[in-house]
Each structure stands twice: as structure tokens, then as C-alpha cells.
Scaffold this motif. Structure first.
Motif, PDB file in Angstrom:
ATOM      1  N   GLN A 303     -23.147  29.502  66.482  1.00 21.62           N
ATOM      2  CA  GLN A 303     -23.291  30.884  66.039  1.00 21.62           C
ATOM      3  C   GLN A 303     -24.643  31.421  66.470  1.00 21.62           C
ATOM      4  OE1 GLN A 303     -23.486  29.523  61.627  1.00 21.62           O
ATOM      5  NE2 GLN A 303     -24.613  31.447  61.679  1.00 21.62           N
ATOM      6  N   ALA A 304     -24.725  32.745  66.539  1.00 27.81           N
ATOM      7  CA  ALA A 304     -25.978  33.387  66.938  1.00 27.81           C
ATOM      8  C   ALA A 304     -26.938  33.391  65.754  1.00 27.81           C
ATOM      9  CB  ALA A 304     -25.708  34.811  67.417  1.00 27.81           C
ATOM     10  N   LYS A 305     -28.070  32.754  65.915  1.00 28.69           N
ATOM     11  CA  LYS A 305     -29.086  32.727  64.860  1.00 28.69           C
ATOM     12  C   LYS A 305     -30.421  32.357  65.493  1.00 28.69           C
ATOM     13  CE  LYS A 305     -28.102  27.896  63.655  1.00 28.69           C
ATOM     14  NZ  LYS A 305     -27.732  26.955  62.572  1.00 28.69           N
ATOM     15  N   GLY A 306     -31.488  32.557  64.737  1.00 30.32           N
ATOM     16  CA  GLY A 306     -32.815  32.189  65.205  1.00 30.32           C
ATOM     17  C   GLY A 306     -33.460  33.259  66.065  1.00 30.32           C
ATOM     18  N   ALA A 307     -34.610  32.905  66.626  1.00 27.22           N
ATOM     19  CA  ALA A 307     -35.377  33.790  67.508  1.00 27.22           C
ATOM     20  C   ALA A 307     -35.578  33.089  68.838  1.00 27.22           C
ATOM     21  CB  ALA A 307     -36.730  34.146  66.891  1.00 27.22           C
ATOM     22  N   LEU A 308     -35.167  33.722  69.928  1.00 29.34           N
ATOM     23  CA  LEU A 308     -35.257  33.133  71.259  1.00 29.34           C
ATOM     24  C   LEU A 308     -36.635  33.411  71.846  1.00 29.34           C
ATOM     25  CD1 LEU A 308     -33.883  31.767  73.705  1.00 29.34           C
ATOM     26  CD2 LEU A 308     -33.093  34.048  74.396  1.00 29.34           C
ATOM     27  N   VAL A 309     -37.324  32.361  72.240  1.00 24.62           N
ATOM     28  CA  VAL A 309     -38.655  32.496  72.847  1.00 24.62           C
ATOM     29  C   VAL A 309     -38.483  32.942  74.289  1.00 24.62           C
ATOM     30  CG1 VAL A 309     -40.793  31.327  73.478  1.00 24.62           C
ATOM     31  CG2 VAL A 309     -39.617  30.724  71.347  1.00 24.62           C
ATOM     32  N   ALA A 310     -38.982  34.153  74.592  1.00 27.28           N
ATOM     33  CA  ALA A 310     -38.893  34.687  75.948  1.00 27.28           C
ATOM     34  C   ALA A 310     -40.187  34.495  76.718  1.00 27.28           C
ATOM     35  CB  ALA A 310     -38.538  36.173  75.909  1.00 27.28           C
ATOM     36  N   GLY A 311     -41.280  34.276  76.028  1.00 29.35           N
ATOM     37  CA  GLY A 311     -42.567  34.077  76.692  1.00 29.35           C
ATOM     38  C   GLY A 311     -43.557  33.445  75.731  1.00 29.35           C
ATOM     39  N   GLY A 316     -52.394  31.472  72.989  1.00 29.61           N
ATOM     40  CA  GLY A 316     -51.872  31.375  71.642  1.00 29.61           C
ATOM     41  C   GLY A 316     -51.657  29.948  71.180  1.00 29.61           C
ATOM     42  N   PRO A 317     -51.422  29.753  69.901  1.00 30.10           N
ATOM     43  CA  PRO A 317     -51.236  28.396  69.353  1.00 30.10           C
ATOM     44  C   PRO A 317     -49.905  27.771  69.712  1.00 30.10           C
ATOM     45  CG  PRO A 317     -50.940  30.053  67.634  1.00 30.10           C
ATOM     46  CD  PRO A 317     -51.430  30.783  68.841  1.00 30.10           C
ATOM     47  N   ALA A 318     -48.929  28.562  70.139  1.00 35.19           N
ATOM     48  CA  ALA A 318     -47.616  28.003  70.458  1.00 35.19           C
ATOM     49  C   ALA A 318     -47.664  27.123  71.707  1.00 35.19           C
ATOM     50  CB  ALA A 318     -46.604  29.126  70.656  1.00 35.19           C
ATOM     51  N   LYS A 319     -48.511  27.488  72.680  1.00 30.84           N
ATOM     52  CA  LYS A 319     -48.522  26.744  73.944  1.00 30.84           C
ATOM     53  C   LYS A 319     -49.006  25.313  73.772  1.00 30.84           C
ATOM     54  CE  LYS A 319     -49.655  27.119  78.813  1.00 30.84           C
ATOM     55  NZ  LYS A 319     -50.146  27.988  79.897  1.00 30.84           N
ATOM     56  N   PRO A 320     -50.164  25.062  73.136  1.00 28.46           N
ATOM     57  CA  PRO A 320     -50.571  23.663  72.963  1.00 28.46           C
ATOM     58  C   PRO A 320     -49.637  22.879  72.047  1.00 28.46           C
ATOM     59  CG  PRO A 320     -52.072  25.138  71.801  1.00 28.46           C
ATOM     60  CD  PRO A 320     -51.202  25.999  72.663  1.00 28.46           C
ATOM     61  N   ALA A 321     -48.869  23.584  71.214  1.00 26.40           N
ATOM     62  CA  ALA A 321     -47.908  22.908  70.339  1.00 26.40           C
ATOM     63  C   ALA A 321     -46.647  22.500  71.092  1.00 26.40           C
ATOM     64  CB  ALA A 321     -47.549  23.802  69.165  1.00 26.40           C
ATOM     65  N   GLY A 322     -46.472  23.020  72.319  1.00 26.03           N
ATOM     66  CA  GLY A 322     -45.339  22.613  73.134  1.00 26.03           C
ATOM     67  C   GLY A 322     -44.142  23.536  73.100  1.00 26.03           C
ATOM     68  N   LEU A 323     -44.282  24.733  72.543  1.00 31.34           N
ATOM     69  CA  LEU A 323     -43.179  25.690  72.593  1.00 31.34           C
ATOM     70  C   LEU A 323     -43.088  26.279  73.991  1.00 31.34           C
ATOM     71  CD1 LEU A 323     -43.542  25.419  69.481  1.00 31.34           C
ATOM     72  CD2 LEU A 323     -42.844  27.805  69.314  1.00 31.34           C
ATOM     73  N   ALA A 324     -41.852  26.593  74.433  1.00 27.88           N
ATOM     74  CA  ALA A 324     -41.632  27.054  75.803  1.00 27.88           C
ATOM     75  C   ALA A 324     -40.535  28.109  75.827  1.00 27.88           C
ATOM     76  CB  ALA A 324     -41.261  25.884  76.704  1.00 27.88           C
ATOM     77  N   PRO A 325     -40.532  28.961  76.869  1.00 27.53           N
ATOM     78  CA  PRO A 325     -39.435  29.928  77.014  1.00 27.53           C
ATOM     79  C   PRO A 325     -38.081  29.221  77.024  1.00 27.53           C
ATOM     80  CG  PRO A 325     -41.210  30.472  78.518  1.00 27.53           C
ATOM     81  CD  PRO A 325     -41.558  29.133  77.926  1.00 27.53           C
ATOM     82  N   GLY A 326     -37.129  29.808  76.322  1.00 24.46           N
ATOM     83  CA  GLY A 326     -35.807  29.211  76.217  1.00 24.46           C
ATOM     84  C   GLY A 326     -35.596  28.470  74.916  1.00 24.46           C
ATOM     85  N   ASP A 327     -36.693  28.134  74.197  1.00 26.86           N
ATOM     86  CA  ASP A 327     -36.558  27.520  72.881  1.00 26.86           C
ATOM     87  C   ASP A 327     -36.024  28.556  71.893  1.00 26.86           C
ATOM     88  OD1 ASP A 327     -37.618  25.172  73.842  1.00 26.86           O
ATOM     89  OD2 ASP A 327     -39.644  25.552  73.088  1.00 26.86           O
ATOM     90  N   VAL A 328     -35.200  28.117  70.970  1.00 27.17           N
ATOM     91  CA  VAL A 328     -34.731  28.970  69.884  1.00 27.17           C
ATOM     92  C   VAL A 328     -35.376  28.472  68.594  1.00 27.17           C
ATOM     93  CG1 VAL A 328     -32.753  29.810  68.570  1.00 27.17           C
ATOM     94  CG2 VAL A 328     -32.554  29.447  71.037  1.00 27.17           C
ATOM     95  N   ILE A 329     -36.174  29.315  67.966  1.00 23.35           N
ATOM     96  CA  ILE A 329     -36.842  28.935  66.721  1.00 23.35           C
ATOM     97  C   ILE A 329     -35.852  29.120  65.577  1.00 23.35           C
ATOM     98  CG2 ILE A 329     -38.747  29.447  65.148  1.00 23.35           C
ATOM     99  CD1 ILE A 329     -40.357  30.392  67.549  1.00 23.35           C
ATOM    100  N   LEU A 330     -35.509  28.003  64.920  1.00 16.03           N
ATOM    101  CA  LEU A 330     -34.518  28.008  63.839  1.00 16.03           C
ATOM    102  C   LEU A 330     -35.171  28.004  62.458  1.00 16.03           C
ATOM    103  CD1 LEU A 330     -32.057  25.328  65.279  1.00 16.03           C
ATOM    104  CD2 LEU A 330     -31.893  27.820  65.475  1.00 16.03           C
ATOM    105  N   LYS A 331     -36.322  27.334  62.344  1.00 16.52           N
ATOM    106  CA  LYS A 331     -37.035  27.288  61.071  1.00 16.52           C
ATOM    107  C   LYS A 331     -38.530  27.409  61.327  1.00 16.52           C
ATOM    108  CE  LYS A 331     -33.986  24.495  58.108  1.00 16.52           C
ATOM    109  NZ  LYS A 331     -33.900  23.277  57.263  1.00 16.52           N
ATOM    110  N   PHE A 332     -39.208  28.065  60.395  1.00 17.92           N
ATOM    111  CA  PHE A 332     -40.662  28.184  60.499  1.00 17.92           C
ATOM    112  C   PHE A 332     -41.239  27.933  59.113  1.00 17.92           C
ATOM    113  CE2 PHE A 332     -44.721  30.324  60.311  1.00 17.92           C
ATOM    114  CZ  PHE A 332     -45.299  30.033  61.531  1.00 17.92           C
ATOM    115  N   ASP A 333     -42.037  26.904  59.020  1.00 20.47           N
ATOM    116  CA  ASP A 333     -42.678  26.546  57.749  1.00 20.47           C
ATOM    117  C   ASP A 333     -41.648  26.385  56.632  1.00 20.47           C
ATOM    118  OD1 ASP A 333     -44.805  25.843  56.165  1.00 20.47           O
ATOM    119  OD2 ASP A 333     -45.415  27.902  55.706  1.00 20.47           O
ATOM    120  N   GLY A 334     -40.523  25.775  56.960  1.00 18.61           N
ATOM    121  CA  GLY A 334     -39.496  25.512  55.970  1.00 18.61           C
ATOM    122  C   GLY A 334     -38.561  26.663  55.686  1.00 18.61           C
TER     123      GLY A 334
END
Length: 495
Positions: A303-311, A316-334
Motif C-alpha cells: 500500500q502507499a504509505k510513508g515519505a519517499l526521499v527524493a534528495g 544535512g544529518p540524513a547523509k552521514p546517517a546513510g539515507l539515500a534517494p529512493g528510501d521510503v521513510i516509514l517511521k521516525f522516532d517511533g
């Protein structure tokens, strides 16, 4: 009645007449006086407890005076032959070229007390541009107010008055527990009439009215009119569940569609404004977009859910954490991310420097990353890299999915005004009526990825599309960049 009986006898016989006559007493009873339906309990006691905590806010602002302060006075439109036509012609003729004189304008709004020492909350648009702010209390007291801080993105402002006696404050409710159908009470100052109470229900939650990046309004049918802005929306326990901010109306008056900033959104902003005089929001450093049904299908999601990382922002803090374009964020801080617009609000409310777990979907698997949240710099602009890619030598034009594509050459960079660091495959034309045309892909867009794999030539695109077809994939997920380097994902059906 006799005429009706004869007609029925002729058409259907005595049995039909007997049935009608038997039903007649019921029809007569139904047209008699109806038993009054029980309405909601009176809210008189609740209103009397709360009304002293709601204030009227009056502002004045100086406008005019020439320059950019306002346009010159214009000749009013008068019917030909009116007795005043000559008078106005002479008046405006004499004032031709004269700058408008400075004058004061005033406006009215509402607010409410959140601290007995004199802290008041209202909308930012109520006090925006004001030279003077005056707070009028229910007992007739008038006090000058000082602006402590404001936030344009959620349209809130915090004021401070110096009372001669303690004021009656109210508390924020947990608006996340508010349900559609709950009774709510609005108190404000519509049309400058003074303290006015209206009652209604919560019509909807989490409304997006495209007023800002953190929209999640409570919709209510409690009457909200001009002058109610900044006033509180109370629950039946007397706590503030929302701040009345906007209405939809063709006339400017209430038609039963009003919107309030939820207390869960407002309370953290108010706390920061009181403490710092400004907001200090969390920042993840990603550009996101909605996961549509076709994008979800292309990623193998049920099903369609989450937020798609486009860039991902390089700083920012996402890059050293290993997030990349194409990832779908399903949960954030629980917290579950049901749709794209949930994420910015949740990230913004996260304390700066807090380490949070982010659950992402990547290549069909859920992965957990840990990110240390940074502070959002609202004036920050993305920086472009200086790397100069090697120019391919006259790559061939390839057709696929209703697109004509070419490698990026100097000619293409100049023609489509592409950035120097642009990499990928440039779209040179789009077939009218094709799925690509429907998804608003345009000549000059750059294909960066196909099926979450980087492409550098039209041949790469063709090969990747062939692989997807062999694997039974029905949708090809393309990562596109426009001339300004802004990224977005588009899913196209494979034919």
C-alpha cells in the motif's frame, strides 16, 4: 378524502381501499406535533468559566506616505451626470501627483491567556505589521502588549502584557485525542462585537489547506467569523484544543467550515517562542515526496504509505546517517509516517541534537538508521557542487516509454540550461498523450535513476528497463531532476 376513496375503488377494489384507510391514522399521527429531540447539555457554566481567559486584540498600523507604502488616491467611479462629478474632478485634479498622506488603520482579532503573569497567544496575521497592540479584557481593562515572538509557518504569535492583578489562564489539551464528532466551543470577537460564544463539533482532523509546510488543521462547524482569528477552540473540559485561524467562505462570513491549529502543533511553538523568542525546529536534511499508488507498486509495497526521499542535503544529518534517494521513510522516532506531510511536522517538533531511529524501506527490506537531528536554518539555501563531469561523445538518441533521451553534452547543457554538475540522461522530447506526458515529464528533465539504479547513458536506461520487464515489474520508478537540480520520483507503466 371521499374522492380519493372512489378513485381507489375503481382502480384496485375494496381491498386496496381498506389498506389505505388502515394506514390513514398513522399518516395523521405523523403530521401531528413532533416530540422535541433532546439537544446537547447547556454550555453556559463552561462558557462563564472560560470567557475571562479570552481577549480582544486591537492593532493599529501606519500606512501611506508615498514611496512603496501605497498607491496614490484614485478618482472614484461615478455615474455620468452625478451632482458630485464636477466636485471630485476638481478635487483629484488638484491632488494629481501628490503622494498619499500617512494614515492609521486598525484591525481586530482574538487571543487567549496561557499564563496568569500576562502571556497571551494569538495568530501572527492578527498582529502582523502592527505599530501598536492593545489587549482588551472581558472586564473592560485595556493593556498595551509587547510582541515576544511569532512564527509565520503555523501563524502563531505570543504577546506579553503587564497586568495589575493575576489573570485567568487556560491550558492546552492533547488534541491528538480529539475525535470527529466531539463537541467544541469557540470564543472570540467576531466583527468587533465583543466576546461571543459558538458551539459545534469537530468535523475533521488533519486537514491540509495548503497554507504552510506543517498543515494539520482541525476542521469545525462552530461558527468562526472575521475577528475570531487567534481565539481558542475549547473541548468540553475547558482546555484549548485548537487556535481558530482560517475559514472557507465566499462571503467572509461563517458557512460552517472553519480551521484551527491543533494544540499539539501550537503548544511546542508557543513554548519555544516564550523561551527563545523564535522557533528552533528540527531538521533532517531530505527532500521528500508523496508515495503514490503507482510508486508504491513500483517499489513492491502492498500500500502507499510513508515519505519517499527524493534528495539528500550534502550538509544535512540524513547523509552521514546513510539515507539515500529512493528510501521510503516509514517511521521516525517511533511514530508512523502515514503520508508525506506527516514527516516535516514530526521532524520539526523533534528536539535539536536528539538521536532518533528512522525506519526506511530500501530494496524491499526495512532498515533502521540512527540520525542526530540538527536545527533547521529557515534562511538556508542549498549549495551546488563544483564537480565537472566528463562530457560523453555524441551519445545516440534513444526512445522508450514515450520519451526521447540523449546523453548530456555541452550542447544539451546550453539548450536546456542544465547545471554544470548535472549527471544522467536528458529528456529531449515527450510523446503527446503518453504516460510520461500525463506525469508532466518535460524536455530538459534529467533521468538520474531507473528502478533505483543510477543511469549515465540512454543505453543504461534501455538495459535497466529490460531488466525490470524480465523481473515482472509493472512500474518503472524514475528519479528525475529539473534544470535547477530539484529531484522528484515518477512511476511509469512498462509497456
Amino acid at each position: 378524502m371521499p374522492d380519493l376513496s372512489k378513485t381507489l375503488m375503481r382502480r384496485a377494489g375494496a381491498a386496496a381501499l381498506a389498506a389505505v384507510l388502515a394506514a390513514a391514522p398513522m399518516a395523521i399521527l405523523a403530521t401531528g406535533p413532533a416530540v422535541a429531540a433532546a439537544g446537547p447539555p447547556s454550555v453556559a457554566d463552561l462558557a462563564s468559566q472560560l470567557i475571562d481567559s479570552v481577549v480582544n486584540i486591537s492593532t493599529t498600523q501606519t500606512v501611506g506616505g508615498g514611496g512603496d507604502d501605497g498607491p496614490a488616491p484614485q478618482m472614484p467611479q461615478l455615474p455620468p451626470g452625478t451632482p458630485f462629478e464636477d466636485f471630485f474632478n476638481e478635487f483629484f485634479k488638484n491632488r494629481k501627483g501628490e503622494a498619499p498622506r500617512p494614515h492609521k488603520t486598525s484591525s481586530l482579532g482574538s487571543g487567549f491567556i496561557v499564563d496568569a503573569s500576562g502571556i497571551i497567544v494569538t495568530n501572527n496575521h492578527v498582529i502582523d505589521g502592527a505599530d501598536d497592540i492593545e489587549v482588551n479584557f472581558n472586564d473592560g481593562t485595556k493593556l498595551s502588549a509587547k510582541l515576544i515572538g511569532r512564527d509565520k509557518k503555523v501563524d502563531l504569535a505570543v504577546l506579553k502584557v503587564e497586568p495589575t492583578k493575576p489573570l485567568k489562564a487556560v491550558k492546552f489539551a492533547d488534541s491528538d485525542k480529539t475525535r470527529v464528532g466531539d463537541w467544541v466551543l469557540a470564543i472570540g470577537n467576531p466583527f468587533g462585537l465583543g466576546g461571543t460564544v459558538t458551539l459545534g463539533i469537530v468535523s475533521a482532523n488533519n486537514r491540509d489547506i495548503n497554507s504552510g509546510p506543517y498543515d494539520n488543521y482541525i476542521q469545525t462547524d462552530a461558527a468562526i467569523n472575521r475577528g475570531n482569528s487567534g481565539g481558542p477552540l475549547f473541548d468540553m473540559d475547558g482546555n484549548v484544543v485548537g487556535i481558530n485561524t482560517a475559514i472557507i467562505s465566499p462571503t467572509g462570513g461563517s458557512i460552517g467550515i472553519g480551521f484551527s491549529v491543533p494544540a499539539s502543533t501550537a503548544a511546542p511553538v508557543v513554548d519555544q517562542l516564550r523561551k527563545y523568542g523564535e522557533t528552533r525546529r528540527g531538521w533532517l536534511g531530505v527532500k521528500i515526496q508523496q508515495v503514490t499508488d503507482d510508486i508504491a507498486e513500483s517499489l513492491g509495497m502492498d500500500q502507499a504509505k510513508g515519505a519517499l526521499v527524493a534528495g539528500v542535503d550534502d550538509k544535512g544529518p540524513a547523509k552521514p546517517a546513510g539515507l539515500a534517494p529512493g528510501d521510503v521513510i516509514l517511521k521516525f522516532d517511533g511514530k508512523n509516517i502515514r503520508e508525506m506531510r506527516d514527516l516535516p511536522r514530526i521532524v520539526a517538533d523533534t528536539p535539536v541534537d536528539k538521536e532518533v531511529e528512522v525506519v526506511i524501506l530500501r530494496n524491499g527490506q526495512e532498515i533502521t538508521k540512527t540520525v542526530r537531528i540538527q536545527r533547521l536554518d529557515e534562511g538556508e539555501t542549498p549549495q551546488k557542487a563544483n564537480a565537472q563531469p566528463v562530457e560523453p561523445e555524441k551519445p545516440p538518441v534513444t526512445k522508450a516509454l514515450g520519451l526521447e533521451m540523449s546523453g548530456i553534452t555541452k550542447e544539451m547543457r546550453d539548450k536546456y540550461k542544465l547545471a554544470d554538475d548535472a549527471k544522467g540522461v536528458v529528456v529531449t522530447s515527450v510523446e503527446n498523450g503518453s504516460p510520461a506526458d500525463d506525469k508532466q515529464i518535460k524536455a530538459g528533465d534529467v533521468i538520474v535513476q531507473v528502478g533505483q539504479q543510477v543511469v549515465n547513458s540512454p543505453a543504461d536506461v534501455s538495459a535497466r528497463l529490460d531488466d525490470l520487464k524480465k523481473n515482472g515489474t509493472k512500474q518503472a520508478l524514475l528519479l528525475l531532476s529539473n534544470g535547477q537540480g530539484e529531484l522528484r520520483f515518477v512511476a511509469l507503466a512498462l509497456q
